[in-house]
Motif scaffolding. Structure first.
Motif, mmCIF file in Angstrom:
data_model
loop_
_atom_site.group_PDB
_atom_site.id
_atom_site.type_symbol
_atom_site.label_atom_id
_atom_site.label_comp_id
_atom_site.label_asym_id
_atom_site.label_seq_id
_atom_site.Cartn_x
_atom_site.Cartn_y
_atom_site.Cartn_z
ATOM 1 N N ARG A 78 0.834 -1.209 0.000
ATOM 2 C CA ARG A 78 0.000 0.000 0.000
ATOM 3 C C ARG A 78 0.873 1.265 0.000
ATOM 4 O O ARG A 78 0.625 2.210 -0.736
ATOM 5 C CB ARG A 78 -0.901 -0.021 1.233
ATOM 6 N N ARG A 79 1.897 1.267 0.835
ATOM 7 C CA ARG A 79 2.777 2.425 0.911
ATOM 8 C C ARG A 79 3.460 2.687 -0.430
ATOM 9 O O ARG A 79 3.526 3.839 -0.890
ATOM 10 C CB ARG A 79 3.829 2.199 2.001
ATOM 11 N N LEU A 121 1.026 4.210 -2.966
ATOM 12 C CA LEU A 121 0.778 5.631 -2.701
ATOM 13 C C LEU A 121 1.988 6.486 -3.084
ATOM 14 O O LEU A 121 1.847 7.539 -3.713
ATOM 15 C CB LEU A 121 0.449 5.846 -1.218
ATOM 16 N N GLU A 122 3.164 6.028 -2.708
ATOM 17 C CA GLU A 122 4.363 6.815 -3.016
ATOM 18 C C GLU A 122 4.577 6.942 -4.522
ATOM 19 O O GLU A 122 4.915 8.010 -5.023
ATOM 20 C CB GLU A 122 5.597 6.176 -2.362
ATOM 21 N N PHE A 159 2.317 6.790 -6.829
ATOM 22 C CA PHE A 159 1.315 7.714 -7.364
ATOM 23 C C PHE A 159 1.749 9.159 -7.112
ATOM 24 O O PHE A 159 1.672 10.009 -8.004
ATOM 25 C CB PHE A 159 -0.059 7.458 -6.737
ATOM 26 N N ALA A 160 2.200 9.430 -5.907
ATOM 27 C CA ALA A 160 2.527 10.805 -5.536
ATOM 28 C C ALA A 160 3.775 11.309 -6.248
ATOM 29 O O ALA A 160 3.859 12.486 -6.608
ATOM 30 C CB ALA A 160 2.709 10.901 -4.020
ATOM 31 N N GLN A 161 4.732 10.443 -6.478
ATOM 32 C CA GLN A 161 6.048 10.907 -6.941
ATOM 33 C C GLN A 161 6.240 10.795 -8.453
ATOM 34 O O GLN A 161 7.279 11.199 -8.962
ATOM 35 C CB GLN A 161 7.140 10.136 -6.195
#
Lengths: 305, 305, 305, 305
Positions: free
Chosen positions: C217-218, C221-222, C224-226
């Protein structure tokens, strides 16, 4: 016998708006669902087909988006007040007598991502993950003189796995429920609370709406968690009272608490003893407990739903 | 400053019940969702944790099922009246002062199947298919003296593909909507109507609830279909008026009509002319038109939602 | 021409279970929705009406609850493996040839409440608030020889308010989309990932399922964000690759990413310039981007939905 | 170890379209929800950020609306075939290798309204009420050579109030279910059926899709109603077989039948005998019975969901 046109209202419902505030590389986000209802001099629209007094719902939608740009969105309540006042005071020929703005707000958290320094994370400035815990609500009405502001939340689901009993109740010929001395208490909180504030202008000392929301929510959660409960009614009362005790700006709290039943599963047939460990979470039917707590001398304004 | 317990109520919500009436090989079906709310002397339950006055919601559920067996279910309204009266009149020590019963009814059609005679079909006596067209609703309140009955329907979706215009409206600085001289008019009808009937006993001349429902529904549909419309408000008014004109037992009609927008798709970029043939059916935002029509001299009782 | 009974399966779906683990005053919670499907020797059940080989779905439900008591629930994956293996290995006469267990897991946070020491909060041991951010999923199949485990999540909603462009695309006669050099990129992530693990026994080195979930999951998310994004496809690929790069236990990642369109609102008619600040969040239609990234040499097992 | 881009696809999902065919004063309506998925040469889009091969999802949406105008919509299947073939054959540089079109169709009935002649009704030509009984579905795939057409329906809810038993089943240590000799059998049918048809052109003898749909639906209903059932599996098999027996164009039927449990309410505590008259309709958990029936020699193509 003649027929009469009674209460009527109209507007654009569920205007979904995302407002980004860019503070250099760090963005801020408001994610709202805004519904507009106008009341006023609309008899001709209904009776004659003349639309001369009918501001299109499409125009009310445009207003929502234009105001979001022009004024920004600091809080749902403040934004709703701006809109309500505009429709009443600026619509031609005074055809709008009062306006009601309802807003649902969805909250987002920043995504924390690994930073350049090993073992550390930093938020990313413009990356967000939806916080699905509950929906914040507000309803603002303005009639040209005073505001009525009722804020709230819904879909906040909470559970105590102990410290809940239910016994000593009234027994009628249809009562078969066994008494319970240690049960799960779970509910999906819908709360609305009315503010004393009614003034038209900033100097009328509106509360800090966002701070107020966070604090009311905190007190609701704390009261739920810390009340040793003999009924969901008692928990409801404790939650409402706790808010009134701590938040002077709130005059009235109404709660709707479905009792999300968790039934202890009978494991005896399989040679097992269920010591309050294994529950079946039921969908329907459910108890539904509703109630208002308000300050003495205040006339409640939140309707029964 | 002291706090006061205001309006409160509780009961078991969404009791899903299917009642089969067996008339030899031919079965009849009632499929209901029944919600009970009791108001009364429940201050101790909230304030002290004493449940002596608290009839469990589970008992109210049992009552619903037992009454379905004992009395059968002729109509949702009649069944709700029996239940409401029971809770007020038979609960010990008079702790229940008034009761509200809400019912949703789902209707079923018989399945017609090929019969032994070639080319013919016959219904099958005990086989049904859910009729998903709309949900019938009723809400009955009883306070020991009089009944208040408000029936209705929801999720009835209708569309006129022509005979609808919208122009000549008020234009403010946020108005960009082009006028329309031939548009689709579609809505998802939520209707509630209040009956003049308030009597306690059969001899008080309750209407034939099922017949009344079918007729009100028919008039709503006919008025929608036959009204040449200059606004959804005008259609709303025509629908409410038509019911009052034809159904003497109804005193008040309230309608909530979302304008399910169908936008004409611009096909010019592809060298095509869209002559009111191809529409995009939008979900949100939507216009929401609400209003009441009632007989002169009658005080409206249906709340604004 | 004869007809053949093809693939078939049955079981009890959506067994809602809450399992409380009591560690003195500190409770732990697992909230699951468990669905069982059995495949096997069920031809007679379908063809002859003989139920001799039909284990009732009700029995599979009872098994879920009994196993929750007997074995506890450490992780959804581990619990599903226990159940799948039981149905295949312990059902009489070997009628169950393979079993599939699907689980949705809902997570809860502890409620922090004011403690006795002023200004501090403490969690309450047995009070929880539903964390609505996403639903964790797993699907385990067991055929008597090997396990196949596919875990995942759904309803994880994320948004980047900048660092997303879309231009330089293929233009056909139906293309009217303007190119975008700074747009919102938002999606509701559905992810599934397959594990290399297939062993039957603890010593077969199952991963730490809960740790693995948090880390996958982490990384989603990372990534997607980066990722500075030129298409949602590119973001999808970056998310899948990131997981494979960091989680050796995962062999394959499949993502379904609806492009939750946020359209820039045209405010020119109102004399306002919309500098990527005010968006309309649309419901439908939406782009839907789906894809698999897997290790070389591995045969993908996650089906296209 | 390198990573590989596996199966991937994209397109615009849930294009909601209403197509009005005007035959003088009498209008005809098609109400569809169309989803497009394209597979092809999209590796660069994912890996390099180059969109040169990426036809925007927005263009696929435009195509749906333009085709609805240009070609009309005779049936969902026919419309889907046109679209699928277009994307594969007309997209530049052959980047689209195959296309999948999914359609949901919502049906509408004409509103009958009182006519000028007393006691008679007539339909209104352009007024419709949504028929909420079920949703018709189709999925068409085209790879440049052959079509695969799988049609279906969902949300068709049916009930037999008798002629259903369940006993003689396998009993394991977790079996507590009492045998039933007269029970309600109710389910919400999801059905998909595959056609033998695969040809590219009209002369390839496509079936009359609308007629075929009506007949398959009729046979499903009749088989449900007329089967004396010893298990839902047996009913499933009878339904699938009945379709294959009567509809030569269908090669394979897959059914997903949730057992919508109706539990007999125990009324003994209230001195009442429940003679299969009063049932509690449960939401969850539910049995879920799934299976395929197909012609001998045909390879099933409908995936397990």
């Amino acid at each position: 016998m003649a027929h009469v046109l009674g209460q009527n209202q109209y507007g654009k419902a569920e205007n979904r708006i995302v407002r980004v505030h860019r503070e250099a590389d760090r963005h801020h986000l408001k994610d709202l669902n805004v519904s507009v209802s106008l009341r006023g001099d609309f008899e001709d629209v209904h009776l004659t087909g003349s639309n001369a007094n009918c501001l299109p719902t499409d125009s009310t939608k445009n207003t929502v988006y234009a105001f979001a740009k022009r004024h920004g969105i600091e809080s749902a309540e403040g934004f709703a007040m701006l809109l309500a006042r505009h429709f009443v005071e600026n619509t031609e020929r005074g055809v709008v007598h009062s306006a009601r703005i309802r807003i649902e707000e969805y909250s987002w958290d920043r995504i924390a991502a690994a930073s350049d320094r090993p073992g550390e994370t930093a938020d990313t400035g413009h990356s967000f993950v939806r916080n699905g815990q509950e929906v914040r609500t507000t309803e603002v009405e303005y009639d040209g003189g005073r505001f009525r502001v009722v804020s709230g939340l819904k879909d906040l689901v909470v559970m105590n796995t102990t410290d809940s009993e239910f016994w000593g109740y009234l027994k009628d010929p249809y009562t078969t429920l066994p008494e319970a001395y240690d049960r799960i208490l779970a509910t999906q909180v819908t709360a609305r609370w009315a503010f004393g504030f009614a003034g038209r202008d900033a100097e009328d000392a509106a509360p800090d709406w966002n701070h107020s929301y966070r604090e009311v929510r905190r007190h609701l959660l704390e009261a739920f968690a810390q009340t040793y409960s003999y009924s969901l009614q008692q928990t409801l009362h404790a939650m409402g009272t706790r808010v009134l005790d701590h938040r002077a700006e709130v005059d009235e709290v109404r709660l709707e608490l479905p009792n999300k039943h968790h039934f202890l599963v009978d494991l005896e047939p399989f040679g097992l003893k269920n010591e309050n460990e294994v529950y079946y979470a039921a969908d329907r039917m459910y108890g539904l407990i509703e109630g208002t707590v308000h300050r003495e001398g205040v006339t409640p304004v939140i309707p029964v739903s």
